[in-house]
Motif scaffolding. Sequence first.
Motif, PDB file in Angstrom:
ATOM      1  N   TYR A 263      32.322  15.406  28.210  1.00 17.92           N
ATOM      2  CA  TYR A 263      30.872  15.571  28.088  1.00 17.92           C
ATOM      3  C   TYR A 263      30.417  16.864  28.753  1.00 17.92           C
ATOM      4  N   ASP A 264      30.978  17.130  29.934  1.00 15.75           N
ATOM      5  CA  ASP A 264      30.605  18.367  30.646  1.00 15.75           C
ATOM      6  C   ASP A 264      30.997  19.594  29.825  1.00 15.75           C
ATOM      7  N   THR A 265      32.188  19.509  29.223  1.00 14.79           N
ATOM      8  CA  THR A 265      32.639  20.631  28.388  1.00 14.79           C
ATOM      9  C   THR A 265      31.719  20.830  27.197  1.00 14.79           C
ATOM     10  N   ILE A 266      31.334  19.703  26.558  1.00 12.86           N
ATOM     11  CA  ILE A 266      30.405  19.789  25.416  1.00 12.86           C
ATOM     12  C   ILE A 266      29.066  20.373  25.861  1.00 12.86           C
ATOM     13  N   ASP A 267      28.567  19.882  27.013  1.00 15.59           N
ATOM     14  CA  ASP A 267      27.303  20.408  27.540  1.00 15.59           C
ATOM     15  C   ASP A 267      27.404  21.907  27.803  1.00 15.59           C
ATOM     16  N   ASN A 268      28.535  22.309  28.370  1.00 16.34           N
ATOM     17  CA  ASN A 268      28.717  23.742  28.661  1.00 16.34           C
ATOM     18  C   ASN A 268      28.779  24.550  27.372  1.00 16.34           C
ATOM     19  N   PHE A 269      29.468  23.983  26.353  1.00 11.26           N
ATOM     20  CA  PHE A 269      29.517  24.661  25.053  1.00 11.26           C
ATOM     21  C   PHE A 269      28.111  24.762  24.450  1.00 11.26           C
ATOM     22  N   GLU A 270      27.365  23.662  24.559  1.00 10.78           N
ATOM     23  CA  GLU A 270      26.012  23.648  24.007  1.00 10.78           C
ATOM     24  C   GLU A 270      25.135  24.695  24.695  1.00 10.78           C
ATOM     25  N   LYS A 271      25.229  24.717  26.025  1.00 13.45           N
ATOM     26  CA  LYS A 271      24.447  25.711  26.778  1.00 13.45           C
ATOM     27  C   LYS A 271      24.882  27.129  26.410  1.00 13.45           C
ATOM     28  N   SER A 272      26.203  27.293  26.284  1.00 13.62           N
ATOM     29  CA  SER A 272      26.723  28.613  25.935  1.00 13.62           C
ATOM     30  C   SER A 272      26.249  29.048  24.556  1.00 13.62           C
ATOM     31  N   LYS A 274      23.542  27.951  22.967  1.00 16.11           N
ATOM     32  CA  LYS A 274      22.101  28.215  23.031  1.00 16.11           C
ATOM     33  C   LYS A 274      21.824  29.584  23.621  1.00 16.11           C
ATOM     34  N   ILE A 275      22.537  29.885  24.694  1.00 19.23           N
ATOM     35  CA  ILE A 275      22.347  31.195  25.334  1.00 19.23           C
ATOM     36  C   ILE A 275      22.759  32.314  24.380  1.00 19.23           C
ATOM     37  N   SER A 276      23.875  32.087  23.662  1.00 17.78           N
ATOM     38  CA  SER A 276      24.351  33.106  22.719  1.00 17.78           C
ATOM     39  C   SER A 276      23.332  33.326  21.601  1.00 17.78           C
ATOM     40  N   TYR A 277      22.817  32.207  21.036  1.00 19.93           N
ATOM     41  CA  TYR A 277      21.814  32.341  19.971  1.00 19.93           C
ATOM     42  C   TYR A 277      20.539  32.994  20.496  1.00 19.93           C
ATOM     43  N   LYS A 278      20.142  32.611  21.700  1.00 17.80           N
ATOM     44  CA  LYS A 278      18.939  33.208  22.287  1.00 17.80           C
ATOM     45  C   LYS A 278      19.124  34.709  22.466  1.00 17.80           C
ATOM     46  N   ASN A 279      20.310  35.083  22.940  1.00 16.68           N
ATOM     47  CA  ASN A 279      20.587  36.506  23.124  1.00 16.68           C
ATOM     48  C   ASN A 279      20.598  37.242  21.786  1.00 16.68           C
ATOM     49  N   ILE A 280      21.178  36.567  20.762  1.00 17.70           N
ATOM     50  CA  ILE A 280      21.204  37.187  19.434  1.00 17.70           C
ATOM     51  C   ILE A 280      19.784  37.349  18.893  1.00 17.70           C
ATOM     52  N   ILE A 281      18.965  36.295  19.044  1.00 11.62           N
ATOM     53  CA  ILE A 281      17.575  36.358  18.571  1.00 11.62           C
ATOM     54  C   ILE A 281      16.819  37.455  19.306  1.00 11.62           C
ATOM     55  N   ASN A 282      17.006  37.517  20.624  1.00 13.01           N
ATOM     56  CA  ASN A 282      16.338  38.564  21.411  1.00 13.01           C
ATOM     57  C   ASN A 282      16.785  39.951  20.964  1.00 13.01           C
ATOM     58  N   LEU A 283      18.077  40.062  20.647  1.00 11.60           N
ATOM     59  CA  LEU A 283      18.598  41.347  20.191  1.00 11.60           C
ATOM     60  C   LEU A 283      17.949  41.761  18.874  1.00 11.60           C
ATOM     61  N   TYR A 284      17.877  40.795  17.935  1.00  4.00           N
ATOM     62  CA  TYR A 284      17.282  41.130  16.639  1.00  4.00           C
ATOM     63  C   TYR A 284      15.772  41.357  16.762  1.00  4.00           C
TER      64      TYR A 284
END
Length: 396
Positions: A263-272, A274-284
């Motif tokens: 579960y912790d790994t899944i949560d970390n993947f989910e957070k990662s 989300k952060i990646s998509y947020k960074n991509i959206i901010n970049l675009y």
Amino acid sequence: MKLKTLTVSQVNDYLANYIGTNPIFSNMSVGGEVFNLKKTGYGYTFLSLKDDESKLNAITYLEKFDVQEGDFITVSGKISFYKKSGTYSIIINSYEKKGQGNNYEQFKILYEKLEKLGYFKYELKKPIIKFPQKIGIITSAKGAAVKDIISVITRRYPKVSLIIYDSKMQGIDVENNVIQGINTLSDLSVDTIIISRGGGDTDDLSVFNSQLIAKAVFDCDIPIISAIGHEIDYVICDFVADMRAPTPSIAGELSVPNLQEVYDTIDNFEKSIKISYKNIINLYNSKIDSYRFLIQSNTPYKKINQKKLSLLELTSFIEQAYKDKIQSYKDRLFYISSILQENNYNNILSKGFALVEKDDVFIKTVKDLALGDKLTVRLEDGNISVVVEDIKNIIK
């Protein structure tokens, strides 16, 4: 009361001093089975002695030390504590062989035979299923081993189903029971099989040195974890199995993941993610803002306004330059006019001066005159005619 914090060296010093000054450790006799035997070319031999539950490291400098793996010997010597590594060994001064059991010889022969047949090859080991749905356990349903395994698995991964095959793990019929357990659990399509029993003496565990059990384990299409005895115990079943576990509890840990860690790994993947998509959206978004600014900066309207401003600035500059030039000419004209005004002979005549002409030529010096010359004298308000009667030079 707050405990005093010691350094590692201080702890080892205390232990070394305690062992070194305690008479019981200076001359003792210990009996055990020989394993991990390593004879060096420097005149000393390393080995370990073991019983059902523990092992003791040993070293001897005896020139004649005629023992083999599996021998049961009684040794006399002293315990030596090595402060640097925090370990201890018995230094053997003398020994006595108590013989070697037939089990070891049979074990050695069978091990070499199965090794030649490829039963121990690493490349043939099957991987343990990471997220199993069903696990089969071959063990005594009344033993402590099964309780340990169930406790560990249900704590770590409660989603898995457990099928317990109640097998004899000691005495007669163990061989047939274990083989039947492997076949039964294979027919039930479990994901992993655990063969486990708790500790025991060599005779109790020797049944798992069976060639028939080894063949059943080797031929099984389902990955098998072997957890027989304690950590220091090794049987043929351990070497053939796809994985060996030092204890039943560890077998449970190796068979399933820790659900909370998953579960912790899944949560970390989910957070990662989300952060990646947020960074991509901010970049675009940044790129869009940059393009928007670039487009706005290069629109015809923007350029026309810029040209208008440039034209206004140029017009203003030209008008100012024109005004400055006209003013310059005015100033120059005024200057010339003032000079002309100052040199206008009419203005000079108004101050009481006169102009003398001779034959329409202005006379500047008496040298140009002679007695009797007729001159015209021009005054401010008229002219008079005169005749030169006398000439006097002014000496400067």
